[in-house]
Design an enzyme around this catalytic site. Structure first.
Site, PDB file in Angstrom:
ATOM      1  CB  SER A 191      22.852  36.723  22.669  1.00 45.83           C
ATOM      2  OG  SER A 191      21.822  35.717  22.662  1.00 45.83           O
ATOM      3  CE1 TYR A 213      18.937  38.742  19.675  1.00 44.65           C
ATOM      4  CE2 TYR A 213      20.035  36.686  20.676  1.00 44.65           C
ATOM      5  CZ  TYR A 213      19.500  37.975  20.930  1.00 44.65           C
ATOM      6  OH  TYR A 213      19.858  38.284  21.748  1.00 44.65           O
ATOM      7  CG  ASN A 267      18.340  30.600  28.188  1.00 47.16           C
ATOM      8  OD1 ASN A 267      19.607  30.161  27.354  1.00 47.16           O
ATOM      9  ND2 ASN A 267      17.313  30.830  26.595  1.00 47.16           N
ATOM     10  CE  LYS A 277      12.645  39.407  26.408  1.00 47.02           C
ATOM     11  NZ  LYS A 277      13.626  38.480  26.069  1.00 47.02           N
ATOM     12  CE1 TYR A 321      14.785  25.909  21.386  1.00 48.60           C
ATOM     13  CE2 TYR A 321      16.325  23.866  22.478  1.00 48.60           C
ATOM     14  CZ  TYR A 321      15.502  25.375  22.926  1.00 48.60           C
ATOM     15  OH  TYR A 321      14.717  25.395  23.863  1.00 48.60           O
TER      16      TYR A 321
END
Length: 305
Positions: free
Chosen positions: A111, A134, A164, A173, A265
């Site tokens: 990721s 995560y 993304n 989701k 973020y």
């Protein structure tokens, strides 16, 4: 070729499973259906095993030629660190070890969350300071993978750092579905699209068909590597609304609100695709605007909007 797709009832896993089936592969989906949905597999004719990656008897997969490991907790707001590490990291370790010991090709989902606030465009070497558990769980997976690559140089291990991803079969989701889906749904429901102030956050929005493309390319990788899997372009939230207005025939204005996740973020992500092109020959086939048009057609055909 016989392929196992973990998390195969989820968003990306189901798209991979269906494409492999279309190409004539013998496929097996492994999913505990904690977040996946059987409707994602409409049209699928392969085998499905409903068990956890932590508990399933891996010996039943010794005849597998390739594993596409997509199973994970992908909700980045989950705060249970132990649960995240058990599923994402220990589950990964278990499958990787099995694949290497049995000479099975191993292609897995990493990721862009591994980059944290690294400068853009993100290069693979910038990873290592994730903002949440995560991203940390995925970073440790990458670290484990690198050790295996070094220890077992003849193994076939390819890590793909997804940016993304948006596209068909993501609707289950919920809050973790893409901004493209969230905003399209709001607009189709007659609501102003809501985005964080002031909509200039930029993300590498990559169509799921590009992600399936790079997963299939990874089957033929000449050497083990971890590479970015994105579009190579950053798109602002404001631009997403502009494109959706154009495709859907609307003229909605964005409704701005404060970002509740500001402390962790990522404001700007863009994949550097140099290594993806070098090691896998990856050139994204879908640009953002064409991808949104294709996606909206699919959403309309399937009556999701």
């Amino acid at each position: 070729m016989r392929a196992l797709i973990t998390g195969g009832a989820g968003f990306i896993g189901s798209n991979i499973a269906l494409e492999l089936q279309n190409k004539g592969y013998d496929t097996v989906v492994l999913d505990d259906f904690s977040s996946g949905n059987f409707k994602n597999l409409h049209g699928y004719e392969g085998d499905v095993i409903s068990e956890s990656i932590l508990d399933v008897d891996l010996n039943k997969f010794k005849d597998i030629d390739a594993i596409f490991h997509e199973a994970a907790i992908t909700d980045t707001t989950v705060k249970d660190q132990k649960l995240m590490m058990q599923i994402n990291t220990e589950g990964f370790r278990r499958l990787l070890n099995f694949a290497v010991k049995n000479d099975i090709k191993f292609i897995y989902a990493s990721s862009a969350a591994t980059y944290g606030n690294a400068k853009s465009p993100q290069k693979e070497e910038y990873a290592g300071k994730p903002n949440n558990i995560y991203g940390f769980s995925k970073w440790i997976c990458d670290c484990i993978a690198k050790k295996y690559m070094k220890k077992y140089p003849d193994s076939h291990i390819v890590g793909l750092r997804y940016f993304n991803v948006f596209g068909p079969r993501e609707q289950y989701k919920g809050k973790m579905a893409s901004m493209v889906w969230q905003l399209a749904k709001q607009m189709a429901d007659g609501k102003n699209p809501r985005i964080f102030k002031w909509g200039e956050q930029k993300r590498d929005q990559v169509y799921v068909k590009n992600i399936v493309q790079i997963n299939l390319l990874a089957l033929d990788a000449k050497e083990s590597y971890i590479v970015n899997a994105g579009s190579g372009n950053a798109v602002s939230f404001n631009h997403i609304i502009e494109v959706l207005n154009d495709v859907l025939g609307f003229d909605y204005k964005p409704e701005y609100f404060d970002n509740p996740y500001e402390e962790f973020y990522q404001d700007f992500t863009q994949a550097d695709l140099t290594n993806a092109k070098k090691y896998l020959g990856y050139e994204p086939k879908w640009n953002f605007e064409d991808a949104v048009k294709d996606y909206v057609e699919w959403l309309k055909e399937n009556r999701y909007i």
